[in-house]
Scaffold this motif. Structure first.
Motif, PDB file in Angstrom:
ATOM      1  N   MET A   1       0.788  -1.195  -0.010  1.00  0.00           N
ATOM      2  CA  MET A   1      -0.095   0.187  -0.023  1.00  0.00           C
ATOM      3  C   MET A   1       0.860   1.324   0.119  1.00  0.00           C
ATOM      4  O   MET A   1       1.729   1.268   0.851  1.00  0.00           O
ATOM      5  N   THR A   2       0.509   2.215  -0.940  1.00  0.00           N
ATOM      6  CA  THR A   2       1.650   3.310  -1.178  1.00  0.00           C
ATOM      7  C   THR A   2       1.092   4.267   0.048  1.00  0.00           C
ATOM      8  O   THR A   2       0.209   4.100   0.761  1.00  0.00           O
ATOM      9  N   ALA A   3       1.952   5.431   0.067  1.00  0.00           N
ATOM     10  CA  ALA A   3       1.886   6.438   0.985  1.00  0.00           C
ATOM     11  C   ALA A   3       0.751   7.198   0.871  1.00  0.00           C
ATOM     12  O   ALA A   3      -0.143   7.683   1.564  1.00  0.00           O
ATOM     13  N   ASN A   5      -2.244   6.227  -0.669  1.00  0.00           N
ATOM     14  CA  ASN A   5      -3.592   5.506  -0.140  1.00  0.00           C
ATOM     15  C   ASN A   5      -3.588   5.456   1.297  1.00  0.00           C
ATOM     16  O   ASN A   5      -4.868   5.645   1.922  1.00  0.00           O
TER      17      ASN A   5
END
Length: 391
Positions: A1-3, A5
């Motif tokens: 999960m990206t920053a 998101n």
């Protein structure tokens, strides 16, 4: 999960928390609450009449319509809520007909007054009382008649409460002067401050500090009557016909010693003796004078003495008696300390007394002055010796 998101999810959670906090800060809608209460009362009436489900007839359909009009005034998706309520209480109704009923009610919802709804449901006062219904009226009693019936029940409940809390005292002036009666008992009961308890406590402390003076400090105690048999047999109160009963026949209540010990142990003062024998001796001194004052005041206000009525406040007076005992202990201890100080000063004078001639105060002052002069000369000589050694 990206920053990105994670930040988006945190922002969404923050918005939801803010919305929930705003919803909690809003005042509840009184109309919605009353509608919800009435809907629950309708369900209670339906269950009492039909059971778990409404009947599959005209009466059941009419009751379903009444409930749907109340569901329409609740928040949310009105059509969905009405269909769900119909599925729960009228499973025999097809889904499409339930939806048509919900749409028709949602388009023109109707509010019912308490009396109009009672007439439509044919709710009687007896059924209303049995089911504890409060938001719906009764078709056999008007609103004014129901209010009068409510006032009558409130008066009966208040009368029953007063009868339960009644103390047995006659109404009128004596009942108003109950607080003054306790005060007059305190004034009429002359408790001496220099009591035996103060003497016993002070002498016990002095004997522990000075064991060699035990025989000199112990005082002769007066003979006391014993109340040790109070727990074995109950106290017999005098007859109600006694008009000026003598304190000799006024016995303390049963289990009075245990209550007195409990009151003494709850007292905040640490100087008050709280063992059972000491409290029993205090109670033996307290009760005759209290009973004499209680009899006098009862005869004055009521014309006769009744133990269950006139001695029920003895605990209040006994607590005040304990306060005076503490004062007596403090006064007696201060007197003993003053006596010890005088005795110590007298012993100091005895050290300077000669067998051949008793010294006066001038002689004692001269000797003390001479001693101080010798100490000063000795200090001066020592100081000169230190200076010479240093040089």
């Amino acid at each position: 999960m990206t920053a990105v998101n994670v930040e988006a999810r945190h922002a969404e959670i923050k918005r939801r928390y803010a919305w929930q906090a705003e919803q909690r800060r809003e005042k509840p809608d009184q109309a919605r609450l009353i509608t919800l209460i009435r809907l629950r009362e309708l369900e209670r009436i339906f269950q009492s009449r039909y059971g778990r489900f409404l009947p599959d007839d005209d009466a059941g359909m009419d009751d379903l319509t009444v409930a749907a009009h109340h569901v329409a005034f609740l928040r949310g998706d009105v059509v969905t809520h009405i269909v769900a309520w119909a599925r729960s209480w009228a499973p025999w109704l097809p889904q499409d007909k339930a939806k048509q009923l919900a749409e028709r009610v949602a388009a023109e919802p109707r509010k019912f007054t308490a009396d109009a709804l009672a007439w439509r449901l044919r709710l009687s006062m007896a059924e209303r009382t049995a089911l504890k219904v409060t938001t719906i009226g009764a078709f056999d009693l008007s609103k004014a008649e129901r209010e009068e019936e409510r006032k009558r029940k409130r008066r009966e409940a208040e009368r029953a409460r007063r009868a339960k809390a009644r103390s047995g005292m006659s109404r009128g002036r004596p009942r108003k002067m109950r607080g003054q009666q306790v005060e007059k008992i305190l004034l009429a009961t002359d408790f001496t401050l220099t009591s035996d308890t103060a003497r016993e406590v002070s002498e016990g402390t002095a004997a522990a500090d000075h064991p060699t003076r035990e025989n000199k400090l112990n005082s002769v105690q007066a003979a006391r009557s014993s109340l040790s048999d109070l727990e074995a047999q109950p106290a017999m109160p005098p007859s109600n016909s006694t008009r000026a009963g003598s304190p000799d026949i006024v016995q303390p209540p049963f289990d009075a010693i245990n209550q007195a010990v409990e009151l003494a142990r709850k007292h905040p003062s640490m100087r008050l003796p709280k063992d059972r024998p000491a409290v029993q001796r205090m109670f033996e001194r307290f009760w005759p004078r209290y009973a004499r004052a209680a009899v006098q005041i009862a005869v004055r206000f009521y014309g006769r003495f009744q133990p269950e009525r006139d001695t029920r406040d003895w605990g209040i007076v006994f607590r005040m008696f304990l306060d005076r005992e503490v004062e007596a202990i403090e006064i007696h201890r201060e007197r003993r300390r003053e006596l010890d100080r005088k005795r110590e000063a007298r012993s100091t004078l005895d050290r300077y007394t000669s067998p051949a001639r008793e010294l006066t105060r001038d002689d004692i002052w001269a000797r003390e002055t001479e001693r101080e002069a010798r100490r000063a000369r000795r200090a001066e000589i020592l100081g000169r010796g230190r200076l010479r050694a240093a040089s």
